[in-house]
Design an enzyme around this catalytic site. Structure first.
Site, short mmCIF file in Angstrom:
data_model
loop_
_atom_site.label_atom_id
_atom_site.label_comp_id
_atom_site.label_asym_id
_atom_site.label_seq_id
_atom_site.Cartn_x
_atom_site.Cartn_y
_atom_site.Cartn_z
N LYS A 218 0.88 -1.18 0.00
CA LYS A 218 0.00 0.00 0.00
C LYS A 218 0.91 1.23 0.00
CE LYS A 218 -3.82 2.24 2.43
NZ LYS A 218 -4.05 2.71 3.80
N HIS A 237 -5.00 2.93 14.59
CA HIS A 237 -5.35 1.52 14.34
C HIS A 237 -4.15 0.63 14.70
CE1 HIS A 237 -2.94 2.64 10.84
NE2 HIS A 237 -2.69 1.34 10.67
N ASP A 239 -2.24 -2.81 12.97
CA ASP A 239 -2.26 -3.55 11.70
C ASP A 239 -2.77 -4.97 11.96
OD1 ASP A 239 -1.20 -1.29 10.58
OD2 ASP A 239 0.75 -2.16 10.09
N HIS A 293 -1.23 2.88 16.24
CA HIS A 293 -0.48 3.95 15.57
C HIS A 293 -1.39 4.74 14.63
CE1 HIS A 293 -0.14 0.34 13.02
NE2 HIS A 293 -0.01 1.16 11.98
O1 LIG Z 1 2.26 6.05 6.68
C1 LIG Z 1 2.67 5.43 7.67
O2 LIG Z 1 3.78 5.62 8.14
C2 LIG Z 1 1.78 4.42 8.36
C3 LIG Z 1 0.71 3.89 7.50
C4 LIG Z 1 -0.06 2.83 8.19
O3 LIG Z 1 -0.10 2.73 9.38
C5 LIG Z 1 -0.80 1.83 7.41
O4 LIG Z 1 -0.90 1.97 6.19
O5 LIG Z 1 -1.30 0.85 8.03
FE LIG Z 2 -0.72 0.71 10.03
#
Ligand SMILES: O=C(O)CCC(=O)C(=O)O
Ligand SMILES: [Fe+2]
Length: 455
Positions: A218, A237, A239, A293
């Site tokens: 992503k 959230h 992961d 985070h």
């Molecule tokens: O952009 C970021 O550093 C974190 C992105 C994130 O937490 C995610 O895509 O799950």
């Molecule tokens: Fe994340």
């Protein structure tokens, strides 16, 4: 005067480039989510307070047992205490990482109209491609980011047709990077397995192995935001993955919720940020943490991050604490769920308005820790609720069993009645028969008497 309804552009980039100074209300997060958001550039410079650990993997495969074990121990400690770390000396070349970043940035440099040709279609289940978070009818909260999402490993599960064609290097660079991240994941799973007292191949096997562990890329694109103190690039959230590996363009934005406070991750040169996801947290019965985070945005610079989520298959594996991690003193913290069920459960929890309303009651100072506390309390309640349902189910079946027993007794009773009836009928029959005989006898007697009388 006729007032015109101006639709919100679906891409955050278009909105950001439209010159607005005030962001649409859908992007304004509720007050309790904005706690701890200041100027991210200043936050990143601060050295006081806890910091995300930096772990060197240089000695991860060292021939020298002592040196190797020291490296393993440090990685394990970071996974237990934080669940997130900056990996350095990870073995993936700076040159390859630069190629991945150039390939992704080149795609996002295209005008929005060109990127739209790669648009995903979430409504029909095509989640791969260019997209933005859609307004959710329940709460309508949006995130200040656009993204590009696609599967990168195993090779037979990729759809190269939807990958960006902006540079000839996109496919070779991203494929090679994905392959090297996959190998790195194997090494990390081994260290985490050993840290739980398991065979080194165990966690890797438990999450699907080479064939079934899915790597999804992503690319998060966070445009400049005129009111960064009111928005979030990615809401708080954890992961769901087993592991997540993240690269970024050295613009700060990632914050971790550690010991009741939001900690801003520093931009560590040539590092890869690694998260322990929910999947490993569950399998390890909570020993390794999946940390809360979020992504914060800013006014000055576009931020881009490249996340690779290593995910177990959706339905094939039942995720639950490995038996070796469960003892009487440390009972299972997680009910068994497939990866798909785990995701559905999280979504269901998020939609719960009551919980959000309850969160508002907490004192301002205490807000974040109260929110997390509330969330875990809610989890507990879910488990209790599930337990009650199971107990009720058991009671129901017990009740059913009793009902059957009762019916059985009735049948037996009825049967007895029938049998008694039969006996009665037999008795009656005997009486009739006897009566009959009597009548016949009488008849005979009567018949006999007149004859005698007439004689
Ligand atoms: O952009 C970021 O550093 C974190 C992105 C994130 O937490 C995610 O895509 O799950
Ligand atoms: Fe994340």
């Amino acid at each position: 005067m006729v007032s015109e309804v101006v639709p919100i552009p679906s891409r955050v980039e278009s909105l950001a480039k439209s010159g607005i100074q005030v962001i649409p209300k859908e992007y304004v997060r509720p007050q309790e989510e904005l706690n701890g958001i200041g100027n991210i550039f200043e936050d990143e410079k601060k050295d006081e307070g806890p910091q995300v650990p930096t772990i060197s993997l240089k000695e991860i495969d060292s021939e020298d047992k002592e040196i190797r074990e020291k490296c393993h121990q440090e990685l394990k400690k970071a996974a237990v205490e934080w669940g997130v770390m900056h990996l350095v000396n990870h073995g993936i070349s700076d040159e390859l990482i630069d190629r991945v970043k150039v390939a992704g940035s080149t795609f996002f440099d295209l005008p929005v109209e060109e990127k739209e040709k790669y648009a995903n279609d979430q409504a029909s289940g095509n989640v791969q491609g260019y997209g933005s978070k859609l307004a959710n009818s329940a709460c309508g909260q949006l995130e200040w980011e656009d993204y590009f999402f696609h599967c990168v490993f195993p090779e037979d599960k990729r759809d190269l047709a939807i990958w960006p064609k902006t540079t000839a290097d996109y496919i070779p660079a991203t494929s090679e990077y994905a392959k090297q991240i996959r190998n790195l994941a194997t090494k990390i799973f081994a260290v985490l397995s050993i840290g739980l007292g398991l065979e080194e191949g165990r966690l890797e096997k438990e999450v699907g192995g080479m064939e079934d562990l899915l790597l999804q890329m992503k690319i998060n694109y966070y445009p400049k935001c005129p009111q960064p103190e009111l928005a979030l690039g990615v809401e708080a959230h954890t992961d769901v993955s087993a592991l997540t590996f993240i690269l970024h363009n050295m613009v700060p934005g990632l914050q971790l919720f550690y010991e009741g406070k939001w900690v801003t991750a520093k931009c560590v040169p040539n590092s890869i940020i690694m998260h322990i996801g929910d999947t490993i947290e569950i399998l390890s019965n909570g020993k390794y943490k999946s940390i809360l985070h979020r992504g914060v945005v800013n006014k000055e610079k576009v931020r881009i991050s490249w996340a690779i989520f290593c995910e177990p298959p959706k339905e094939k594996i039942m995720l639950k604490p490995l038996p070796e991690t469960v003892t009487e003193a440390e009972p299972s913290q997680f009910p068994p769920r497939t990866f798909a069920q785990h995701m559905a459960h999280k979504l269901f929890k998020k939609d719960d308005h009551d919980a959000a309303a309850e969160q508002k009651i907490f004192k301002k100072d205490d807000q974040d820790s109260a929110a997390v506390h509330k969330a875990s309390e809610k989890d507990d309640r879910d488990i209790v609720a599930e337990h009650i349902v199971l107990k009720e189910d058991k009671q129901d079946s017990a009740a059913e069993q009793k009902a059957f027993k009762k019916v059985d007794q009735v049948i037996v009773a009825e049967c007895k009645v029938l049998k008694e009836d039969e006996q009665d009928a037999v008795a009656e029959h005997k009486v009739f028969k006897k009566d009959d005989q009597d009548v016949v006898t009488e008849h005979k007697v009567l018949k006999h008497v007149p004859v005698e009388e007439s004689e």
